[in-house]
Design a protein around this motif. Structure first.
Motif, PDB file in Angstrom:
ATOM      1  N   ARG A 178      -2.074   3.041  -7.452  1.00 21.91           N
ATOM      2  CA  ARG A 178      -1.439   2.632  -6.097  1.00 21.91           C
ATOM      3  C   ARG A 178      -2.873   2.242  -5.213  1.00 21.91           C
ATOM      4  NH1 ARG A 178       0.398   8.302  -2.999  1.00 21.91           N
ATOM      5  NH2 ARG A 178      -1.808   9.393  -3.209  1.00 21.91           N
ATOM      6  N   LYS A 179      -2.519   1.334  -4.085  1.00 25.66           N
ATOM      7  CA  LYS A 179      -3.526   1.069  -3.007  1.00 25.66           C
ATOM      8  C   LYS A 179      -3.197   1.777  -1.755  1.00 25.66           C
ATOM      9  CE  LYS A 179      -1.912  -2.998  -3.406  1.00 25.66           C
ATOM     10  NZ  LYS A 179      -1.707  -4.551  -3.311  1.00 25.66           N
ATOM     11  N   ARG A 180      -4.291   2.453  -1.326  1.00 21.29           N
ATOM     12  CA  ARG A 180      -4.032   2.953   0.130  1.00 21.29           C
ATOM     13  C   ARG A 180      -4.409   1.964   1.381  1.00 21.29           C
ATOM     14  NH1 ARG A 180      -7.623   6.490   0.565  1.00 21.29           N
ATOM     15  NH2 ARG A 180      -8.566   6.653  -1.585  1.00 21.29           N
ATOM     16  N   ALA A 181      -4.609   0.680   0.937  1.00 23.47           N
ATOM     17  CA  ALA A 181      -4.823  -0.345   1.960  1.00 23.47           C
ATOM     18  C   ALA A 181      -4.410  -1.603   1.278  1.00 23.47           C
ATOM     19  CB  ALA A 181      -6.346  -0.292   2.600  1.00 23.47           C
ATOM     20  N   PRO A 182      -4.372  -2.566   1.933  1.00 27.13           N
ATOM     21  CA  PRO A 182      -4.097  -3.880   1.336  1.00 27.13           C
ATOM     22  C   PRO A 182      -5.309  -4.583   0.657  1.00 27.13           C
ATOM     23  CG  PRO A 182      -3.508  -4.105   3.654  1.00 27.13           C
ATOM     24  CD  PRO A 182      -4.257  -2.828   3.559  1.00 27.13           C
ATOM     25  N   PRO A 232       0.748  -1.069   0.172  1.00 25.78           N
ATOM     26  CA  PRO A 232       0.073  -0.030   0.101  1.00 25.78           C
ATOM     27  C   PRO A 232       0.976   1.367  -0.076  1.00 25.78           C
ATOM     28  CG  PRO A 232      -0.802  -1.807   1.555  1.00 25.78           C
ATOM     29  CD  PRO A 232       0.496  -2.042   0.981  1.00 25.78           C
ATOM     30  N   GLY A 233       0.337   2.158  -0.853  1.00 25.99           N
ATOM     31  CA  GLY A 233       1.001   3.537  -1.069  1.00 25.99           C
ATOM     32  C   GLY A 233       2.178   3.474  -2.033  1.00 25.99           C
ATOM     33  N   HIS A 234       2.453   2.304  -2.630  1.00 26.22           N
ATOM     34  CA  HIS A 234       3.579   2.117  -3.740  1.00 26.22           C
ATOM     35  C   HIS A 234       2.979   2.311  -5.016  1.00 26.22           C
ATOM     36  CE1 HIS A 234       7.155   1.051  -5.720  1.00 26.22           C
ATOM     37  NE2 HIS A 234       6.526   0.106  -6.455  1.00 26.22           N
TER      38      HIS A 234
END
Length: 342
Positions: free
Chosen positions: A172-176, A95-97
């Protein structure tokens, strides 16, 4: 009695009973220069197909290669079953990448997020963890109670937790999140097949992948393409009716193809992200018409998840052409909107 559902662009009425088909005006004879051909091939765990009319000296081999190439490309980019697909790269990312992705994947993700938002989460591509936990994905073929509890606790809707940067070609994901595009990627592949048909100068075709279909124009004689609407019966294949298409796509989502039985209850493979569990409602199937097969595919899933009350209300609000088949008292009850309204 089965019904014929017709595109209003065709000569036939918008909706007419199958018994009335003989009263339609006679079709114009097809130009003798056209001949009808079919092509098909394996892809995405099923088969793609194309039925088309072209000149006798047409290069069928080049068309076949072009169709196979685009379907294989979509599979390579968006399959949850291929560890090296672009979708799986995004699933593995922290997450965040930010993850660089092909434009096709971003296009499908963007439409998936739009429909997720418009449907209030009834359509959600972040159900991959649930799909695997319940035994419908690549990870397992039987439900895993511990994995189900974990996936349900961790579930976050994609339209709230996934960011897209189309200009930079990344997401990008901000959570799994574990994304699953099976409810839209096949429709998108059919749209790509239609593009190939146009590039090869074919204006009379019906292309499909696992029940998702798109008509490129009408038949050479001006009549629409007729396709069967499958009856949602477990263990046997039968036609509920016939749909006629011209420059239009159709997709159906239902509870009768893939399912598991737990504690005497039959649970369909379609996931309701809002409940973090398989769909559990009396809707047997939903069929949607749309210009783009990608849209028909995703909206059919959204309406199936939404259920017998919320689904029709959502379809009305969005102006969708939708046919619901509901299980009521041991029989099927049909309810249609838009072109399907009787």
């Amino acid at each position: 009695m089965p019904k014929t559902y017709s595109d209003p662009a065709a000569a036939a009425p918008a909706v007419r009973p199958a018994a009335a088909r003989g009263a339609a005006p006679p079709a114009r004879p097809a130009p003798t220069a056209f001949s009808e051909s079919t092509l098909s091939g394996p892809a995405m765990g099923t088969r793609w197909s194309a039925r088309y009319q072209a000149q006798p000296d047409f290069d069928h081999g080049a068309l076949s290669r072009g169709l196979a190439r685009v379907v294989e490309s979509v599979d390579a980019q968006m399959s949850p079953w291929k560890p090296d697909s672009d979708l799986m790269r995004l699933n593995r990312a922290e997450p965040g990448h930010w993850v660089t992705l092909p434009e096709a994947v971003l296009e499908v993700l963007a439409r998936a997020l739009d429909i997720g938002t418009l449907s209030g989460g009834a359509y959600d591509v972040a159900v991959g963890g649930l799909v695997d936990a319940w035994g419908f994905g690549a990870a397992a073929d039987t439900p895993d109670p511990a994995a189900i509890r974990h996936a349900a606790a961790d579930h976050r809707p994609a339209h709230l937790w996934l960011d897209l940067d189309r200009e930079q070609g990344r997401a990008r994901k901000r959570a799994p999140l574990t994304l699953d595009l099976c409810g839209i990627a096949k429709g998108y592949a059919v749209d790509r097949m239609a593009q190939v048909m146009a590039l090869h100068g074919v204006g009379h075709a019906l292309v499909g992948l696992d029940g998702e279909l798109r008509a490129c124009g009408a038949r050479a004689n001006g009549r629409p393409w007729a396709v069967a609407l499958e009856s949602p019966q477990e263990g046997r294949r039968a036609a509920h009716g016939v749909i006629e298409l011209a420059d239009l796509s159709v997709a159906t989502s239902g509870d009768y193809r893939r399912w598991v039985r737990i504690g005497g209850e039959r649970l369909a493979h379609t996931m309701d992200g809002r409940r973090a569990a398989p769909v559990r409602n009396p809707v047997a199937s939903v069929t949607v018409l749309a210009a783009e097969c990608m849209d028909a595919d995703a909206w059919a899933t959204a309406l199936l998840v939404a259920g017998p009350d919320e689904g029709p209300a959502l379809a009305r609000r969005m102006g969708l052409d939708a046919l619901f088949l509901l299980r009521r008292g041991g029989r099927l009850v049909e309810f249609g909107l838009g072109r399907f309204a009787s």
